[in-house]
Design a protein around this motif. Structure first.
Motif, PDB file in Angstrom:
ATOM      1  N   TYR A   1       9.716 -41.307 -32.973  1.00 24.93           N
ATOM      2  CA  TYR A   1       9.478 -40.414 -31.844  1.00 24.93           C
ATOM      3  C   TYR A   1      10.598 -39.373 -31.784  1.00 24.93           C
ATOM      4  CZ  TYR A   1       6.061 -43.886 -30.347  1.00 24.93           C
ATOM      5  OH  TYR A   1       4.998 -44.740 -30.297  1.00 24.93           O
ATOM      6  N   GLY A   2      10.218 -38.176 -31.433  1.00 23.28           N
ATOM      7  CA  GLY A   2      11.205 -37.111 -31.374  1.00 23.28           C
ATOM      8  C   GLY A   2      11.822 -36.923 -30.013  1.00 23.28           C
ATOM      9  N   ASP A   3      11.531 -37.815 -29.054  1.00 24.65           N
ATOM     10  CA  ASP A   3      12.049 -37.659 -27.696  1.00 24.65           C
ATOM     11  C   ASP A   3      13.129 -38.683 -27.364  1.00 24.65           C
ATOM     12  OD1 ASP A   3      10.477 -39.878 -27.711  1.00 24.65           O
ATOM     13  OD2 ASP A   3       9.052 -39.184 -26.184  1.00 24.65           O
ATOM     14  N   GLY A   4      13.734 -39.276 -28.386  1.00 25.39           N
ATOM     15  CA  GLY A   4      14.805 -40.228 -28.144  1.00 25.39           C
ATOM     16  C   GLY A   4      14.357 -41.678 -28.044  1.00 25.39           C
ATOM     17  N   ARG A   5      13.053 -41.943 -27.985  1.00 25.87           N
ATOM     18  CA  ARG A   5      12.581 -43.324 -27.932  1.00 25.87           C
ATOM     19  C   ARG A   5      12.834 -44.031 -29.256  1.00 25.87           C
ATOM     20  NH1 ARG A   5       6.470 -43.103 -26.130  1.00 25.87           N
ATOM     21  NH2 ARG A   5       6.596 -40.998 -27.038  1.00 25.87           N
ATOM     22  N   PRO A   6      13.068 -45.338 -29.224  1.00 28.68           N
ATOM     23  CA  PRO A   6      13.289 -46.061 -30.482  1.00 28.68           C
ATOM     24  C   PRO A   6      12.017 -46.111 -31.310  1.00 28.68           C
ATOM     25  CG  PRO A   6      13.126 -47.606 -28.646  1.00 28.68           C
ATOM     26  CD  PRO A   6      13.166 -46.229 -28.045  1.00 28.68           C
ATOM     27  N   ASP A   7      12.204 -46.326 -32.603  1.00 28.72           N
ATOM     28  CA  ASP A   7      11.049 -46.426 -33.499  1.00 28.72           C
ATOM     29  C   ASP A   7      10.180 -47.620 -33.099  1.00 28.72           C
ATOM     30  OD1 ASP A   7      12.155 -44.308 -34.743  1.00 28.72           O
ATOM     31  OD2 ASP A   7      12.646 -45.350 -36.627  1.00 28.72           O
ATOM     32  N   GLU A   8       8.910 -47.517 -33.399  1.00 32.02           N
ATOM     33  CA  GLU A   8       7.942 -48.581 -33.097  1.00 32.02           C
ATOM     34  C   GLU A   8       7.309 -49.066 -34.394  1.00 32.02           C
ATOM     35  OE1 GLU A   8       3.808 -49.271 -30.508  1.00 32.02           O
ATOM     36  OE2 GLU A   8       4.940 -47.382 -30.365  1.00 32.02           O
ATOM     37  N   SER A   9       7.131 -50.364 -34.512  1.00 31.85           N
ATOM     38  CA  SER A   9       6.513 -50.951 -35.701  1.00 31.85           C
ATOM     39  C   SER A   9       5.102 -51.426 -35.361  1.00 31.85           C
ATOM     40  CB  SER A   9       7.341 -52.130 -36.232  1.00 31.85           C
ATOM     41  OG  SER A   9       8.619 -51.683 -36.651  1.00 31.85           O
ATOM     42  N   VAL A  10       4.181 -51.140 -36.253  1.00 31.09           N
ATOM     43  CA  VAL A  10       2.788 -51.571 -36.100  1.00 31.09           C
ATOM     44  C   VAL A  10       2.398 -52.333 -37.361  1.00 31.09           C
ATOM     45  CG1 VAL A  10       0.383 -50.831 -35.834  1.00 31.09           C
ATOM     46  CG2 VAL A  10       2.202 -49.628 -34.610  1.00 31.09           C
ATOM     47  N   ARG A  11       1.796 -53.489 -37.157  1.00 30.81           N
ATOM     48  CA  ARG A  11       1.358 -54.323 -38.283  1.00 30.81           C
ATOM     49  C   ARG A  11      -0.155 -54.465 -38.237  1.00 30.81           C
ATOM     50  NH1 ARG A  11       0.150 -59.646 -39.996  1.00 30.81           N
ATOM     51  NH2 ARG A  11       1.417 -60.401 -41.757  1.00 30.81           N
ATOM     52  N   ILE A  12      -0.783 -54.233 -39.394  1.00 25.26           N
ATOM     53  CA  ILE A  12      -2.240 -54.397 -39.522  1.00 25.26           C
ATOM     54  C   ILE A  12      -2.517 -55.321 -40.700  1.00 25.26           C
ATOM     55  CG2 ILE A  12      -4.444 -53.268 -39.984  1.00 25.26           C
ATOM     56  CD1 ILE A  12      -3.423 -52.637 -37.292  1.00 25.26           C
TER      57      ILE A  12
ATOM     58  N   HIS B   1      -0.725 -42.667 -30.315  1.00 27.97           N
ATOM     59  CA  HIS B   1       0.632 -42.898 -29.808  1.00 27.97           C
ATOM     60  C   HIS B   1       1.237 -41.544 -29.436  1.00 27.97           C
ATOM     61  CE1 HIS B   1      -0.173 -46.619 -32.012  1.00 27.97           C
ATOM     62  NE2 HIS B   1       0.786 -47.190 -31.307  1.00 27.97           N
ATOM     63  N   PRO B   2       0.981 -41.068 -28.227  1.00 33.90           N
ATOM     64  CA  PRO B   2       1.489 -39.757 -27.805  1.00 33.90           C
ATOM     65  C   PRO B   2       3.006 -39.669 -27.950  1.00 33.90           C
ATOM     66  CG  PRO B   2      -0.101 -40.606 -26.222  1.00 33.90           C
ATOM     67  CD  PRO B   2       0.194 -41.727 -27.169  1.00 33.90           C
ATOM     68  N   GLY B   3       3.461 -38.540 -28.453  1.00 33.36           N
ATOM     69  CA  GLY B   3       4.885 -38.324 -28.638  1.00 33.36           C
ATOM     70  C   GLY B   3       5.384 -38.723 -30.002  1.00 33.36           C
ATOM     71  N   CYS B   4       4.549 -39.370 -30.802  1.00 34.54           N
ATOM     72  CA  CYS B   4       4.962 -39.790 -32.149  1.00 34.54           C
ATOM     73  C   CYS B   4       5.149 -38.548 -33.022  1.00 34.54           C
ATOM     74  CB  CYS B   4       3.919 -40.715 -32.746  1.00 34.54           C
ATOM     75  SG  CYS B   4       4.324 -41.300 -34.401  1.00 34.54           S
ATOM     76  N   SER B   5       6.274 -38.498 -33.731  1.00 32.09           N
ATOM     77  CA  SER B   5       6.563 -37.330 -34.556  1.00 32.09           C
ATOM     78  C   SER B   5       6.246 -37.549 -36.033  1.00 32.09           C
ATOM     79  CB  SER B   5       8.038 -36.939 -34.411  1.00 32.09           C
ATOM     80  OG  SER B   5       8.885 -38.012 -34.802  1.00 32.09           O
ATOM     81  N   SER B   6       6.341 -38.792 -36.501  1.00 29.32           N
ATOM     82  CA  SER B   6       6.041 -39.070 -37.902  1.00 29.32           C
ATOM     83  C   SER B   6       5.691 -40.543 -38.082  1.00 29.32           C
ATOM     84  CB  SER B   6       7.213 -38.699 -38.819  1.00 29.32           C
ATOM     85  OG  SER B   6       8.334 -39.525 -38.542  1.00 29.32           O
ATOM     86  N   VAL B   7       4.967 -40.821 -39.146  1.00 29.97           N
ATOM     87  CA  VAL B   7       4.543 -42.183 -39.465  1.00 29.97           C
ATOM     88  C   VAL B   7       4.898 -42.478 -40.914  1.00 29.97           C
ATOM     89  CG1 VAL B   7       2.573 -43.759 -39.713  1.00 29.97           C
ATOM     90  CG2 VAL B   7       2.670 -42.155 -37.782  1.00 29.97           C
ATOM     91  N   THR B   8       5.537 -43.617 -41.138  1.00 27.53           N
ATOM     92  CA  THR B   8       5.834 -44.089 -42.481  1.00 27.53           C
ATOM     93  C   THR B   8       5.014 -45.349 -42.736  1.00 27.53           C
ATOM     94  OG1 THR B   8       8.092 -43.206 -42.432  1.00 27.53           O
ATOM     95  CG2 THR B   8       7.624 -44.920 -44.055  1.00 27.53           C
ATOM     96  N   LEU B   9       4.265 -45.347 -43.831  1.00 27.68           N
ATOM     97  CA  LEU B   9       3.398 -46.468 -44.152  1.00 27.68           C
ATOM     98  C   LEU B   9       3.916 -47.217 -45.379  1.00 27.68           C
ATOM     99  CD1 LEU B   9      -0.189 -44.973 -43.676  1.00 27.68           C
ATOM    100  CD2 LEU B   9       1.130 -46.369 -42.084  1.00 27.68           C
TER     101      LEU B   9
END
Length: 241
Positions: A121-132, A186-194
Protein backbone atom coordinates in the motif's frame (compact mmCIF):
# COMPACT_ATOMS: atom_id res chain seq x y z
CA UNK A 1 -109.69 -51.01 -16.38
CA UNK A 2 -106.97 -49.04 -18.00
CA UNK A 3 -103.63 -50.78 -18.31
CA UNK A 4 -100.52 -48.79 -17.53
CA UNK A 5 -97.91 -48.89 -20.19
CA UNK A 6 -94.46 -47.33 -20.22
CA UNK A 7 -93.93 -44.40 -22.51
CA UNK A 8 -91.71 -44.97 -25.47
CA UNK A 9 -88.98 -42.45 -26.00
CA UNK A 10 -87.56 -41.18 -29.22
CA UNK A 11 -85.10 -44.05 -29.18
CA UNK A 12 -87.87 -46.57 -29.06
CA UNK A 13 -86.91 -48.11 -25.71
CA UNK A 14 -89.74 -48.61 -23.25
CA UNK A 15 -89.47 -46.89 -19.92
CA UNK A 16 -86.61 -44.53 -20.83
CA UNK A 17 -87.09 -40.83 -21.22
CA UNK A 18 -85.23 -38.97 -23.97
CA UNK A 19 -82.43 -36.62 -22.94
CA UNK A 20 -84.57 -33.71 -24.05
CA UNK A 21 -87.15 -34.63 -21.38
CA UNK A 22 -84.68 -34.36 -18.49
CA UNK A 23 -86.37 -32.43 -15.72
CA UNK A 24 -83.31 -30.71 -14.24
CA UNK A 25 -81.53 -28.13 -16.31
CA UNK A 26 -77.95 -29.18 -17.01
CA UNK A 27 -78.42 -32.83 -16.10
CA UNK A 28 -77.33 -33.83 -19.58
CA UNK A 29 -74.19 -31.61 -19.48
CA UNK A 30 -71.80 -33.70 -17.39
CA UNK A 31 -71.05 -36.08 -20.27
CA UNK A 32 -70.27 -33.13 -22.57
CA UNK A 33 -68.15 -31.46 -19.87
CA UNK A 34 -66.18 -34.65 -19.33
CA UNK A 35 -65.43 -34.87 -23.03
CA UNK A 36 -64.24 -31.24 -23.04
CA UNK A 37 -62.04 -31.85 -20.00
CA UNK A 38 -60.53 -34.93 -21.65
CA UNK A 39 -59.76 -32.91 -24.77
CA UNK A 40 -58.10 -30.17 -22.72
CA UNK A 41 -56.11 -32.74 -20.77
CA UNK A 42 -54.88 -34.28 -24.00
CA UNK A 43 -53.95 -30.84 -25.33
CA UNK A 44 -52.04 -29.94 -22.18
CA UNK A 45 -50.26 -33.30 -22.26
CA UNK A 46 -49.31 -32.75 -25.90
CA UNK A 47 -47.88 -29.32 -25.09
CA UNK A 48 -45.66 -30.56 -22.24
CA UNK A 49 -44.41 -33.77 -23.86
CA UNK A 50 -41.03 -33.58 -25.60
CA UNK A 51 -40.90 -34.68 -29.22
CA UNK A 52 -39.26 -37.99 -29.95
CA UNK A 53 -36.07 -36.49 -31.42
CA UNK A 54 -35.52 -34.35 -28.28
CA UNK A 55 -35.90 -37.36 -26.02
CA UNK A 56 -33.38 -39.23 -28.16
CA UNK A 57 -30.82 -36.40 -27.97
CA UNK A 58 -31.15 -36.04 -24.18
CA UNK A 59 -30.89 -39.80 -23.70
CA UNK A 60 -27.75 -39.93 -25.83
CA UNK A 61 -26.16 -37.08 -23.85
CA UNK A 62 -26.98 -38.76 -20.54
CA UNK A 63 -25.50 -42.06 -21.73
CA UNK A 64 -22.36 -40.21 -22.89
CA UNK A 65 -21.96 -38.41 -19.57
CA UNK A 66 -22.50 -41.53 -17.46
CA UNK A 67 -20.06 -43.51 -19.60
CA UNK A 68 -17.43 -40.77 -19.26
CA UNK A 69 -17.83 -40.57 -15.47
CA UNK A 70 -17.68 -44.35 -14.98
CA UNK A 71 -14.74 -44.82 -17.34
CA UNK A 72 -12.83 -41.98 -15.71
CA UNK A 73 -13.28 -43.51 -12.28
CA UNK A 74 -12.32 -47.01 -13.41
CA UNK A 75 -9.37 -45.86 -15.50
CA UNK A 76 -7.38 -44.52 -12.54
CA UNK A 77 -4.59 -46.96 -11.53
CA UNK A 78 -4.71 -49.67 -10.41
CA UNK A 79 -6.72 -50.51 -13.49
CA UNK A 80 -6.60 -52.82 -16.48
CA UNK A 81 -5.34 -51.82 -19.91
CA UNK A 82 -8.91 -52.01 -21.25
CA UNK A 83 -10.18 -49.65 -18.54
CA UNK A 84 -7.40 -47.17 -19.30
CA UNK A 85 -8.08 -47.30 -23.04
CA UNK A 86 -11.78 -46.66 -22.51
CA UNK A 87 -10.96 -43.78 -20.16
CA UNK A 88 -8.53 -42.31 -22.71
CA UNK A 89 -11.33 -42.30 -25.30
CA UNK A 90 -13.20 -39.79 -23.11
CA UNK A 91 -10.24 -37.47 -22.51
CA UNK A 92 -11.76 -34.81 -24.74
CA UNK A 93 -14.99 -34.89 -22.72
CA UNK A 94 -13.20 -34.71 -19.36
CA UNK A 95 -11.34 -31.66 -20.58
CA UNK A 96 -14.48 -30.06 -21.98
CA UNK A 97 -16.40 -30.54 -18.71
CA UNK A 98 -13.34 -29.94 -16.46
CA UNK A 99 -13.96 -33.15 -14.56
CA UNK A 100 -10.78 -35.14 -15.08
CA UNK A 101 -8.90 -34.57 -11.84
CA UNK A 102 -11.12 -35.31 -8.82
CA UNK A 103 -11.92 -39.01 -9.16
CA UNK A 104 -11.46 -41.52 -6.33
CA UNK A 105 -11.60 -38.76 -3.74
CA UNK A 106 -8.00 -37.59 -4.33
CA UNK A 107 -6.63 -41.03 -3.44
CA UNK A 108 -3.43 -40.28 -5.37
CA UNK A 109 -3.34 -36.48 -5.50
CA UNK A 110 -0.38 -34.45 -6.74
CA UNK A 111 1.05 -31.63 -4.62
CA UNK A 112 -1.41 -28.78 -4.16
CA UNK A 113 -0.41 -25.48 -5.82
CA UNK A 114 -0.54 -22.47 -3.52
CA UNK A 115 -0.58 -18.85 -4.70
CA UNK A 116 1.05 -16.33 -2.37
CA UNK A 117 0.26 -12.66 -2.97
CA UNK A 118 1.95 -9.76 -1.23
CA UNK A 119 -0.07 -6.54 -1.39
CA UNK A 120 1.78 -3.24 -0.89
CA UNK A 121 0.00 0.00 0.00
CA UNK A 122 1.23 3.46 -0.81
CA UNK A 123 -0.48 5.15 2.15
CA UNK A 124 1.78 3.85 4.91
CA UNK A 125 -0.25 0.73 5.73
CA UNK A 126 1.75 -2.47 6.25
CA UNK A 127 1.91 -5.04 3.50
CA UNK A 128 -0.87 -7.64 3.39
CA UNK A 129 -0.46 -11.32 2.53
CA UNK A 130 -3.12 -13.31 0.69
CA UNK A 131 -3.00 -17.08 0.31
CA UNK A 132 -5.00 -19.01 -2.29
CA UNK A 133 -6.39 -21.38 -1.19
CA UNK A 134 -6.75 -19.79 2.23
CA UNK A 135 -6.23 -21.94 5.31
CA UNK A 136 -9.78 -21.18 6.41
CA UNK A 137 -12.46 -20.39 3.85
CA UNK A 138 -15.83 -19.31 5.30
CA UNK A 139 -19.03 -20.40 3.68
CA UNK A 140 -19.83 -23.57 1.72
CA UNK A 141 -17.01 -26.00 0.80
CA UNK A 142 -17.44 -25.07 -2.86
CA UNK A 143 -15.71 -21.74 -2.15
CA UNK A 144 -12.53 -23.57 -1.17
CA UNK A 145 -12.84 -25.73 -4.26
CA UNK A 146 -13.04 -22.59 -6.38
CA UNK A 147 -9.91 -21.22 -4.74
CA UNK A 148 -8.14 -24.50 -5.45
CA UNK A 149 -9.24 -24.16 -9.08
CA UNK A 150 -7.69 -20.67 -9.27
CA UNK A 151 -4.38 -21.92 -7.86
CA UNK A 152 -4.35 -24.95 -10.17
CA UNK A 153 -5.11 -22.82 -13.22
CA UNK A 154 -2.34 -20.33 -12.40
CA UNK A 155 0.15 -23.13 -11.72
CA UNK A 156 -0.74 -24.92 -14.96
CA UNK A 157 -0.42 -21.66 -16.90
CA UNK A 158 3.04 -20.94 -15.51
CA UNK A 159 4.23 -24.50 -16.16
CA UNK A 160 2.94 -24.39 -19.74
CA UNK A 161 4.68 -21.07 -20.43
CA UNK A 162 7.97 -22.34 -19.04
CA UNK A 163 7.91 -25.19 -21.54
CA UNK A 164 7.68 -22.75 -24.42
CA UNK A 165 10.76 -21.19 -26.08
CA UNK A 166 12.24 -18.32 -24.11
CA UNK A 167 11.30 -15.61 -26.61
CA UNK A 168 7.65 -16.74 -26.64
CA UNK A 169 7.05 -17.02 -22.91
CA UNK A 170 4.41 -14.99 -21.15
CA UNK A 171 4.27 -16.48 -17.66
CA UNK A 172 2.32 -13.51 -16.32
CA UNK A 173 -0.65 -13.81 -18.68
CA UNK A 174 -3.07 -15.32 -16.14
CA UNK A 175 -1.17 -13.81 -13.21
CA UNK A 176 -1.97 -10.30 -14.45
CA UNK A 177 -5.66 -11.09 -14.33
CA UNK A 178 -5.44 -12.33 -10.75
CA UNK A 179 -3.30 -9.33 -9.71
CA UNK A 180 -5.86 -6.98 -11.27
CA UNK A 181 -8.59 -8.66 -9.22
CA UNK A 182 -6.59 -8.18 -6.00
CA UNK A 183 -5.96 -4.51 -6.84
CA UNK A 184 -9.65 -3.89 -7.45
CA UNK A 185 -10.82 -5.70 -4.31
CA UNK A 186 -8.26 -4.04 -1.99
CA UNK A 187 -8.68 -0.25 -2.26
CA UNK A 188 -5.45 1.65 -1.81
CA UNK A 189 -3.25 -1.24 -2.96
CA UNK A 190 -0.35 0.07 -5.02
CA UNK A 191 1.26 -3.16 -6.22
CA UNK A 192 0.92 -6.93 -6.06
CA UNK A 193 3.71 -9.50 -6.00
CA UNK A 194 2.75 -13.07 -6.84
CA UNK A 195 4.63 -16.24 -5.96
CA UNK A 196 3.85 -19.95 -6.32
CA UNK A 197 4.69 -22.85 -4.05
CA UNK A 198 3.49 -26.42 -3.64
CA UNK A 199 1.95 -28.08 -0.61
CA UNK A 200 3.41 -31.61 -0.61
CA UNK A 201 1.54 -34.74 0.41
CA UNK A 202 3.06 -36.16 3.62
CA UNK A 203 4.44 -39.67 3.56
CA UNK A 204 1.89 -41.91 5.33
CA UNK A 205 4.72 -43.68 7.20
CA UNK A 206 5.90 -40.40 8.71
CA UNK A 207 2.35 -39.58 9.75
CA UNK A 208 1.91 -42.98 11.42
CA UNK A 209 5.25 -42.69 13.22
CA UNK A 210 4.25 -39.27 14.54
CA UNK A 211 0.91 -40.57 15.73
CA UNK A 212 2.52 -43.58 17.49
CA UNK A 213 4.73 -41.43 19.68
CA UNK A 214 3.56 -41.25 23.31
CA UNK A 215 1.83 -37.97 24.07
CA UNK A 216 2.06 -36.92 20.45
CA UNK A 217 0.61 -33.66 19.21
CA UNK A 218 -1.74 -33.62 16.20
CA UNK A 219 0.21 -33.99 12.97
CA UNK A 220 0.81 -30.58 11.42
CA UNK A 221 -0.26 -30.76 7.80
CA UNK A 222 1.06 -27.25 7.23
CA UNK A 223 4.56 -27.85 8.56
CA UNK A 224 7.25 -25.92 6.71
CA UNK A 225 8.80 -29.20 5.52
CA UNK A 226 5.68 -29.85 3.45
CA UNK A 227 5.87 -26.52 1.60
CA UNK A 228 8.28 -25.89 -1.25
CA UNK A 229 10.23 -22.66 -1.60
CA UNK A 230 8.00 -19.97 -3.17
CA UNK A 231 8.91 -19.11 -6.74
CA UNK A 232 8.47 -15.55 -7.97
CA UNK A 233 5.96 -14.99 -10.78
CA UNK A 234 5.92 -11.23 -11.13
CA UNK A 235 5.35 -7.74 -9.71
CA UNK A 236 2.24 -5.93 -10.89
CA UNK A 237 1.60 -2.22 -10.21
CA UNK A 238 -2.04 -1.47 -9.61
CA UNK A 239 -1.94 1.81 -11.51
CA UNK A 240 -1.36 -0.21 -14.65
CA UNK A 241 -4.83 -1.74 -14.48
Amino acid sequence: MARKTGARGANGERGRRPEADVDHVGAALPATARVADDVLAVDRHAETTWPGWAKGVVTALLVLHIAAVVSGALGVPPSSELERRVADAFTWYHGLMDQGYAYRYYAEPPPTPVVLANLSYGDGRPDESVRIPALEVPGPPMRRQRQLAVANALFASVQAERRRPGDERDEARLARSYARHLCQTHPGCSSVTLRLQQHLIPDPRIVLEALDRPGHDPFDLFDASLLTTPRWIGDFPCDGF
